[in-house]
Design a protein around this motif. Sequence first.
Motif, mmCIF file in Angstrom:
data_model
loop_
_atom_site.group_PDB
_atom_site.id
_atom_site.type_symbol
_atom_site.label_atom_id
_atom_site.label_comp_id
_atom_site.label_asym_id
_atom_site.label_seq_id
_atom_site.Cartn_x
_atom_site.Cartn_y
_atom_site.Cartn_z
ATOM 1 N N CYS A 55 0.830 -1.208 0.000
ATOM 2 C CA CYS A 55 0.000 0.000 0.000
ATOM 3 C C CYS A 55 0.867 1.261 0.000
ATOM 4 C CB CYS A 55 -0.925 -0.008 1.215
ATOM 5 S SG CYS A 55 -2.166 -1.323 1.199
ATOM 6 N N LEU B 175 -1.267 -1.587 -8.387
ATOM 7 C CA LEU B 175 -2.520 -1.259 -7.707
ATOM 8 C C LEU B 175 -3.430 -2.478 -7.611
ATOM 9 C CD1 LEU B 175 -4.184 1.046 -6.466
ATOM 10 C CD2 LEU B 175 -5.136 1.460 -8.738
ATOM 11 N N SER B 176 -3.465 -3.309 -8.650
ATOM 12 C CA SER B 176 -4.291 -4.516 -8.626
ATOM 13 C C SER B 176 -3.823 -5.480 -7.552
ATOM 14 C CB SER B 176 -4.265 -5.197 -10.001
ATOM 15 O OG SER B 176 -4.742 -4.328 -11.012
ATOM 16 N N THR C 72 -2.157 -4.654 -4.932
ATOM 17 C CA THR C 72 -2.412 -4.010 -3.646
ATOM 18 C C THR C 72 -3.856 -4.212 -3.206
ATOM 19 O OG1 THR C 72 -0.731 -2.341 -4.144
ATOM 20 C CG2 THR C 72 -2.310 -1.833 -2.402
ATOM 21 N N LEU C 73 -4.790 -4.054 -4.139
ATOM 22 C CA LEU C 73 -6.202 -4.267 -3.808
ATOM 23 C C LEU C 73 -6.444 -5.687 -3.318
ATOM 24 C CD1 LEU C 73 -7.959 -2.393 -6.756
ATOM 25 C CD2 LEU C 73 -7.752 -1.650 -4.383
ATOM 26 N N VAL D 14 -5.397 -5.758 0.406
ATOM 27 C CA VAL D 14 -5.966 -4.811 1.373
ATOM 28 C C VAL D 14 -6.563 -5.513 2.588
ATOM 29 C CG1 VAL D 14 -7.878 -3.178 1.683
ATOM 30 C CG2 VAL D 14 -6.306 -2.908 -0.231
#
Length: 948
Positions: A772, A931-932, A934-935, A938
């Motif tokens: 993140c 980002l993918s 990271t999602l 989460v």
Amino acid sequence: MAAINLFAVFSGFVSFTFIIGLHNFLTNNEENGCEMTYMFEYPQYVRLSLPSVTARRYPRYGLYAYGEGHMTERLRAMKFGGIPVLFIPGNSGSHKQVRSLASVSLRKTLSSHTPFQFDYFTVDLNEEYSALFGGVLKDQREFVHHCLHRILELYRNNANKPTSVILIGHSMGGMVAKGLFLDPNFDKNLVNIIITLVTPHRSPVLALDSFITRYYDNVNAYWRANRKAEGNLSHVTFASIGGGHRDILVRSGLTQTEEADVNILSTAVPTVWLSTDHLCSVWCKELVLVIVRTLFDIVNLTTKQVSKNVQERKSVFHYHMIQRTAGKHFSTSFHPHDVYFDYNGFWTESIQRQFTFHEPNGVFTETYIMIRLLDDPKHEMLAVEAVNNNDRDWVFACVANDVHNNVRICHTGINLSNETKFLPSRHYRRKFVYLNLAALKHKSFTHVILRVKPTKDMVQFNVDVHSSSNRHIAVSLSKWISFLSKSEVLDSTFDHAVYYELPLPGFEQTWQAYLLYIEPKSCQKAPNHALATMVVPWSKEDVHAHITETLHKPLRLRLQSPKPLSYKSGDPVKVTLILDPQCKYSVRIQSGVLDSFGQLARFYSPMLLPYLVAILLLTLREQLRTLVETGQCVMFHTALGAGAKPYYGLPAVRIGIQVVGWSMLMKIMHPLLPLPDLIMLKEQDLHSLPLCLYLYAVAYGAAYLLGLGCWLTIIFSGHTAHKMAVSFLAKALMGTLTLSEWAMTGLSKLPAAVAAFLLALIYSTCGALSLCVGAAFFFLKLCKTYENYLEHLFKYSLKLLLKRQKNSKASEREQSSVVEGDDDDRKKDATTSTKDDDDDDDGKTQDSMEMETQIQQNVVPDTDTQDKAETSQTDETTESAANVNDDSVKRSEEHVVRSPSDVEVSSEPNEDADFSFSEFHFNFTVFLLWLSVTLLNVPCVLVWAHNY
């Protein structure tokens, strides 16, 4: 225009339909019809002490006992004398969710004056996100194991002390309960009963990490291997209850497992008949009452503990949750096989095939309604709806060979009341029986008897004798989504008809959805009541719709589980209609397009992220290809349109799934890698090639929108995000904005320092947190790169504008010098035209020199003057002048091309601009990939932050 092509337009349309379906899935559900449970006294949760070793090892967990009012003092004194029940909450669940079950059980004990009671315990699992991060499941399982021993220790001084604990698990709490048996040190006899509420047994809702997939694999494999007749789990009575369509968190198809003795949805549970959302299942009064009654009926009154008879427990569960035929208590629901009738009762026989027996003020004598059996195809089947009849035994078959008071009567009969089925109702209590008269006639019976015992309440029987051929109307449905499917099933029902059955061959897949409209055309009186029920033979997921004088909503036909490949029976899904005989109805069916899209969203939304990552990788591949070929990296949307077509990936996936999915290599690699999603879908009978294309198109549209959204965020919010980051850094570490700005600039220029910081963050906190933070750094770097590019582009534009102004002024001066030179030439030509021929050579030589000078100054000479000079020159002089002119033009062209100012303007700034923006395009795609990932992680950050 490579970013917008035919497939991009198609994906945009498909993505739009998916968004519509997602909205339908989240919002278009029936209203919550459950009643809330209430306490009579204030609830108390008494914390129980645990061994010091257990308390130190699991400091964030706790064990509590539930009590109300004066009972709390007995609990605080550690005095327990009942039957222990342990409630295990699920994902982000609270230990206080036990309140409804415990409070209703306590009230039933007091109202029924039973010689036993249930002691409810509950575990506090710190409201952990066990469905999102499987790493906590092992700790939860081990803690529950310790709690079982602690609970049984509380009864060690009792005369009839319990030897097992009843487990009730909500959501992931059910998987924790099943996982207890994996511990080699666990005593299997500690648990005899497991009830799970909306627990995803077949697979996790979101398999976000290897911990949860490994946990599911181990638990399900153990239960499949040991659930046999002589296995380690044969003594466990196991019931799984799903929530139906209102549960948008756990689709009900996942709650059904082959290892359970009872697999059912709340919509099919007798006296419940309601869909519950994920949280409502623990407080829905109708469902809680069924569970509590089941637990009370499995108690042995001698030992005052749970019965050891496994078959008896299964019968109790089956009666209360699947096929309730009589009252609330299993012990009083026994239907005697032979029944004797009262000769002095009122006996009546109707010769009509459809009739209604209605007594608004009840009956004062025992009444027998006789229905004759005939060898006639029109007398093949019998449907009877009993309204407000509370008799346990009410329908029989007999031989009427006796005569009393000139009336044929039966002396004895065979009880058929075990065929009774309770019905959902808006008015009065209703039950129903459907009998094959031809089969009874074949067994030499002459009549079917309906008995009514004396009562002061209204009682009614709706009788319908008919042939099966004109009441069974098959409705063939399309396998795929149909936008124009609409058909009239029945223009009008028969007079006084009670029962219709509509088989739906072809209705087998989860993406199919239809709306069945039953509309009353003419009714003789009000109120009226009709019921439509969808029955799925391979899954107990009945869905009901009421049709009254004020309620005309359609029956929404949607499946929670597709037809399994192992299902060999030819019985299709069917709809049963139990109609009011005072009305005539029209029936029509049409495709529910929005519901179909909603079903696709319900079943396949978790699959979008893998497809999205695959598309991003194909986009990055296209950018690398253009970078190698042209030296420039194209922008994200251009590469997406050119390199992420489905024919790049889907054929390889199809081939790979066949080769890898069924090979020994996959079995060897499975402990290290989870099963591919397509294999899991195929095991659940949810896989289809058109669905792969559909999901790919949706993910393609999502990638397009994601890229566009990130672009707009960088353009309009990048500077704001940078200022926020600097401000946060100043407050947290640096103290001043200047130092923070220097630190941000330094980090952007030293990626190795950022990498070292992220690695240190992994070891000190959580790897997902590092992802993140890295995504945030990456975003800020992109914003800074874009700002630098804009600044460079602005400077370049100003420099180009200044160069153009300078060049325009120079050209003006050159033009003025050319005009002055032309005037001098004209004057010289006028004066030299009167001279002798001897002076011509001097004039020609002077003109040639002036022409050469003008060419070197990048000025084109006057064509008229050149023509005059050329006609007056000799051949030799002309050839010499031409040579001089060619050499001058070449030197002039070289001067124009190699101008230092032009090289600075047209070459160097363009190279810098192209290089910086090409780098930006590449990093933009890499950022989306980051980002993918990271999602996906989460939930791990949420768990880490929750337990920090």
